[in-house]
Write a protein that holds these residues in place. Structure first.
Motif, PDB file in Angstrom:
ATOM      1  N   SER A 132      -4.694   2.340  -3.454  1.00  9.73           N
ATOM      2  CA  SER A 132      -3.852   1.542  -2.391  1.00  9.73           C
ATOM      3  C   SER A 132      -4.585   0.414  -2.006  1.00  9.73           C
ATOM      4  O   SER A 132      -4.098  -0.696  -1.648  1.00  9.73           O
ATOM      5  CB  SER A 132      -3.654   2.268  -1.169  1.00  9.73           C
ATOM      6  OG  SER A 132      -4.890   2.740  -0.568  1.00  9.73           O
ATOM      7  N   ASN A 133      -6.076   0.000  -2.468  1.00  4.81           N
ATOM      8  CA  ASN A 133      -6.860  -0.926  -2.096  1.00  4.81           C
ATOM      9  C   ASN A 133      -7.431  -1.662  -2.995  1.00  4.81           C
ATOM     10  O   ASN A 133      -8.596  -2.206  -2.857  1.00  4.81           O
ATOM     11  CB  ASN A 133      -7.842  -0.640  -0.735  1.00  4.81           C
ATOM     12  CG  ASN A 133      -8.845   0.790  -1.452  1.00  4.81           C
ATOM     13  OD1 ASN A 133      -8.585   1.182  -2.583  1.00  4.81           O
ATOM     14  ND2 ASN A 133      -9.460   1.047  -0.532  1.00  4.81           N
ATOM     15  N   LYS A 178       0.717  -1.403   0.043  1.00  5.10           N
ATOM     16  CA  LYS A 178       0.033   0.004   0.028  1.00  5.10           C
ATOM     17  C   LYS A 178       0.708   1.343  -0.107  1.00  5.10           C
ATOM     18  O   LYS A 178       0.557   2.266  -0.659  1.00  5.10           O
ATOM     19  CB  LYS A 178      -1.167  -0.032   1.172  1.00  5.10           C
ATOM     20  CG  LYS A 178      -2.012  -0.897   1.301  1.00  5.10           C
ATOM     21  CD  LYS A 178      -2.951  -0.821   2.215  1.00  5.10           C
ATOM     22  CE  LYS A 178      -4.163  -1.851   1.968  1.00  5.10           C
ATOM     23  NZ  LYS A 178      -5.197  -1.731   3.293  1.00  5.10           N
ATOM     24  N   LYS A 182       0.594   4.373  -2.741  1.00  4.75           N
ATOM     25  CA  LYS A 182       0.534   5.662  -2.605  1.00  4.75           C
ATOM     26  C   LYS A 182       1.705   6.488  -3.000  1.00  4.75           C
ATOM     27  O   LYS A 182       1.518   7.606  -3.569  1.00  4.75           O
ATOM     28  CB  LYS A 182       0.360   5.907  -0.896  1.00  4.75           C
ATOM     29  CG  LYS A 182      -0.811   5.278  -0.634  1.00  4.75           C
ATOM     30  CD  LYS A 182      -1.125   5.479   1.005  1.00  4.75           C
ATOM     31  CE  LYS A 182      -2.318   4.891   1.807  1.00  4.75           C
ATOM     32  NZ  LYS A 182      -2.716   5.292   2.897  1.00  4.75           N
TER      33      LYS A 182
END
Length: 289
Positions: free
Chosen positions: A127-128, A117, A121
């Motif tokens: 990130s997900n 993650k 970023k």
């Protein structure tokens, strides 16, 4: 979690009856997201095969809401629309990055799915994003907007394995060495005894070195503990000395305060006596003829 009530009259969807819906708020779960993607996929197929006209935008998201509602995703059409926009935006970012990573020289860009993650970023990426969500979105987008031939060729070229190189013929095996003549039995026994003696001496030396290292480590550890203990004792003594000095200072201050109070009291008493004596004298002098 608080809910929002809304009276819904179902039409062109999965629930054609009048109901009171309690829309769920908060973050979307994985199951809800997959239901939304399925609803959008079926709605695209429905709209392609349908010939109806009118306010198709409103009918589309109302149909998506009804489908989601009938499958356990209790979200409104506005929530579905916003969530789809966010999913599509994240999907496009990941897809564009994956294309750049495939076209990079010497694989200088890592794949999105191999990064954590924090790395995602740092590259300004979602990130997900999960792989099953990405694949489901890719199926919907590719079906609605199929890629051109150049993109398909680049995609196939990226996953195409390189041709096998022609290997040279194996080298000839080396010639077998001539057998060595074994030394006489007396020399072999002498050499074996010397070898055993050397190995035993090396073993004893290694044991002695290990013992010395263990003893040195124990001494260093004990010295460290002793120095820390002495340091703690010195700190405790210094703290106790400061506390005693503070108590002595407070005691002296109290004694000075008490002496000053006594002095002021005696001075006030003497002043009162003098005033009383003066009053008596003035009274006696007034009564005399």
């Amino acid at each position: 979690m608080p809910q929002r009530r809304k009276k819904v009259i179902g039409h062109s969807g999965a629930t054609p009856s009048t109901t009171i819906r309690d829309y769920r708020k908060g973050n979307w779960t994985l199951e809800e997201t997959l239901i939304l993607i399925t609803a959008k996929k079926l709605d695209d197929e429905r709209r392609i095969s349908s010939t109806t006209t009118g306010n198709r935008g409103e009918l589309r998201w109302k149909w998506v809401e009804n489908y989601c509602w009938s499958n356990g995703c209790l979200r409104s059409q506005n929530q579905c629309n916003d969530k789809w926009d966010n999913l599509l935006r994240d999907y496009k970012k990941v897809r564009e990055y994956e294309l750049r990573a495939r076209n990079s020289n010497n694989n200088s860009l890592p794949s999105y799915w191999s990064m954590d993650k924090a790395q995602r970023k740092d590259r300004n990426l979602p990130s997900n994003m999960l792989l099953n969500i990405y694949e489901a979105l890719n199926e919907v987008v590719q079906k609605k907007h199929p890629p051109n031939r150049q993109q398909q060729a680049a995609h196939l070229q990226h996953y195409q394995q390189p041709p096998l190189a022609v290997l040279p013929p194996p080298p000839l095996p080396p010639a077998a060495p001539l057998p060595e003549v074994p030394p006489p039995a007396s020399e072999a026994s002498a050499e074996s005894s010397e070898t055993q003696g050397d190995s035993a001496e090396k073993h004893d030396t290694e044991i002695k070195r290990r013992r010395v290292r263990d003893i040195g480590s124990s001494i260093i550890h004990s010295t460290t503990l002793l120095s820390e203990t002495l340091k703690q004792c010195d700190e405790k003594k210094e703290r106790r000395h400061r506390e005693l000095m503070e108590l002595e200072r407070q005691r002296l201050h109290l004694e000075e305060t008490r002496t000053e109070v006594n002095r002021q009291g005696m001075a006030g008493l003497i002043t009162s006596i003098n005033k009383l004596s003066d009053a008596i004298h003035s009274l006696i002098s007034e009564k005399r003829p």
